[in-house]
Design an enzyme around this catalytic site. Structure first.
Site, PDB file in Angstrom:
ATOM      1  N   TYR A  59      16.991  73.759   5.841  1.00 26.21           N
ATOM      2  CA  TYR A  59      18.038  74.516   6.518  1.00 26.21           C
ATOM      3  C   TYR A  59      19.097  73.629   7.163  1.00 26.21           C
ATOM      4  O   TYR A  59      20.160  74.124   7.557  1.00 26.21           O
ATOM      5  CB  TYR A  59      17.423  75.454   7.565  1.00 26.21           C
ATOM      6  CG  TYR A  59      16.837  76.707   6.982  1.00 26.21           C
ATOM      7  CD1 TYR A  59      17.591  77.869   6.862  1.00 26.21           C
ATOM      8  CD2 TYR A  59      15.522  76.733   6.521  1.00 26.21           C
ATOM      9  CE1 TYR A  59      17.051  79.022   6.321  1.00 26.21           C
ATOM     10  CE2 TYR A  59      14.978  77.880   5.970  1.00 26.21           C
ATOM     11  CZ  TYR A  59      15.746  79.020   5.872  1.00 26.21           C
ATOM     12  OH  TYR A  59      15.220  80.172   5.320  1.00 26.21           O
ATOM     13  N   ASP A  66       7.094  79.488   8.228  1.00 28.87           N
ATOM     14  CA  ASP A  66       6.508  78.915   7.016  1.00 28.87           C
ATOM     15  C   ASP A  66       7.435  77.942   6.296  1.00 28.87           C
ATOM     16  O   ASP A  66       7.071  77.399   5.257  1.00 28.87           O
ATOM     17  CB  ASP A  66       6.069  80.026   6.057  1.00 28.87           C
ATOM     18  CG  ASP A  66       7.238  80.829   5.499  1.00 28.87           C
ATOM     19  OD1 ASP A  66       8.372  80.628   5.937  1.00 28.87           O
ATOM     20  OD2 ASP A  66       7.004  81.691   4.620  1.00 28.87           O
TER      21      ASP A  66
END
Length: 455
Positions: free
Chosen positions: A268, A173
């Site tokens: 990330y 997600d």
């Protein structure tokens, strides 16, 4: 394909995400009808604490859905049409070590990136294969596993090698959460966005963000230059990601795009492109694992105890993109909707200048027979090189798991961009071997003092 209403099993039923996922299912019952929901977890005590909360969520919307709680795989999966997998092998006590061991060596401590992600992968690949085998043995022959288990890229690569014909769709997600933030910035619902994206899981870039056919990436660049990938008031995006560490993560998209403004990065990428700054701001004694255990975990378990005592369920869990996305994907699989979603697929030429068998994350049309990836074409040299290095680290980790090979595990750790030297890699790996003795396959050295070790 099978017809509704469906039997759905949730593997990892004791997860604190389970009530939110079930609430997402309940508000979409007309779109995705259910005959039964089954919770399955090897930690029966944890699941038994969560289960009454889940049942309350179900009964607030339906009296007809059968609800089953079990630690017996035959009961859990017999005849099931869908399995949502969200396993966390070792639970949060091992996540805490995944984060704190690297930090002791001055290296990024994160659950899916860097050494922590590699450690988590070594724990998860073989249990995921065991789950696939159980589903194959007991479930409907056309059943789909929709896998949310992290570290998703490593798990997907392990499944590709060990169970290549499994009906598993690996999803995450994180790109959808990024789209939610983009929508908040642009003033539109995320479902109005159509994005182009390429990469690996937790390691990719958005190249276009279309709203009604118009690319809004230039507008997003200007906003990110001021605020990162958040609205000016961060509280107006999503409470699930409003913790200080998450706010910092979304803000860190700004320095990445200050240097590489062409594409919008997955958040990330901060761990790989600015690891020194990340380590500098991480508390080695109180990591994200502690934040979650003392936040979401504590809050939900306290609410569960209060509900057991009083019959009153407080608003202790959040229904966000995590639950919404898995329902969207399951619906497209169930009804052959061919909806476009960002998912993990075997490359097969989607990204021309990455290996054909790499597991990549790209847009795909989700059909009842699985994903049909969109062809991305060739990606720029800078991005290709970053992707190939990350891919090599993940593939070596999978080979180390399958073969029980110490040297390949060390190579995987050494290649990871978050790890500065071979010495760091070896020190962290050796400490993690001790910490994971109950979870990792045994890693054997092939060489000692210049000599091959006989097996």
């Amino acid at each position: 394909m099978f017809k509704p209403p469906f039997i759905l099993s949730i593997a990892g039923g004791g997860s604190t995400y389970t009530p939110g996922i079930v609430k997402s299912l309940m508000v979409r019952l007309q779109d995705f009808p259910l005959a039964e929901i089954r919770l399955y977890d090897i930690d029966a005590a944890r699941q038994d604490t969560i289960a009454p909360v889940v049942e309350k969520v179900i009964r607030d919307h339906s009296q007809d859905i059968k609800f089953t709680v079990t630690s017996d795989p035959e009961v859990a999966f017999s005849g099931a049409h869908f399995v949502f997998a969200q396993m966390r092998v070792g639970q949060y006590k091992m996540r805490e070590l995944d984060e704190k061991i690297p930090l002791r060596h001055g290296v990024v401590g994160q659950e899916t990136c860097g050494p922590g992600g590699l450690a988590y992968g070594l724990r998860t690949i073989l249990p995921m294969v065991e789950l696939i085998d159980l589903v194959d043995r007991y479930a409907h022959e056309k059943a789909w596993i929709v896998n949310y288990s992290n570290p998703a890229a490593i798990v997907a690569e392990g499944v590709r090698r060990l169970r290549p014909n499994a009906r598993v769709l690996n999803i995450c997600d994180m790109p959808v959460a990024a789209m939610r933030n983009m929508g908040a910035i642009l003033g539109v619902d995320r479902h109005k966005l159509e994005v182009d994206y390429f990469g690996l899981n937790h390691f990719g870039w958005f190249t276009r963000v279309l709203v009604d056919g118009e690319d809004k990436l230039p507008e997003l660049r200007r906003h990110i230059a001021k605020y990162g990938l958040l609205t000016e008031d961060a509280a107006k995006t999503d409470p699930q990601h409003s913790d200080p560490s998450w706010v910092k993560t979304w803000r860190n998209i700004k320095p990445i795009m200050d240097n590489f403004p062409e594409y919008l990065p997955n958040p990330y990428l901060q761990y790989y492109l600015m690891p020194n700054q990340i380590v500098e701001h991480q508390n080695p004694d109180y990591t994200r694992a502690n934040e979650v255990m003392n936040g979401r975990e504590k809050k939900l378990f306290a609410a569960a105890e209060e509900y057991k005592r009083t019959g009153i369920l407080s608003d202790a869990f959040h229904v966000g993109v995590h639950g919404e996305f898995i329902v969207d994907v399951a619906r497209s699989l169930a009804f052959n909707l061919r909806q476009r979603h960002l998912v993990m697929v075997e490359n097969r030429g989607a990204i021309v200048n990455l290996p054909y068998d790499a597991v990549v994350e790209v847009p795909a049309y989700i059909t009842s027979e699985g994903p049909e990836p969109v062809r991305v074409g060739q990606v720029p040299l800078f991005h290709q090189t970053l992707l190939q290095q990350q891919l090599a680290s993940e593939q070596l980790l999978v080979e180390a798991t399958i073969e029980g090979n110490y040297e390949k595990a060390l190579q995987a750790f050494t290649l990871n961009r978050t790890v500065p030297t071979m010495e760091h890699a070896k020190a962290i790996l050796d400490e993690m071997i001790e910490a994971n003795r109950d979870y990792w396959p045994a890693l054997q050295k092939a060489w000692q003092d210049g000599e091959a070790i006989k097996k």
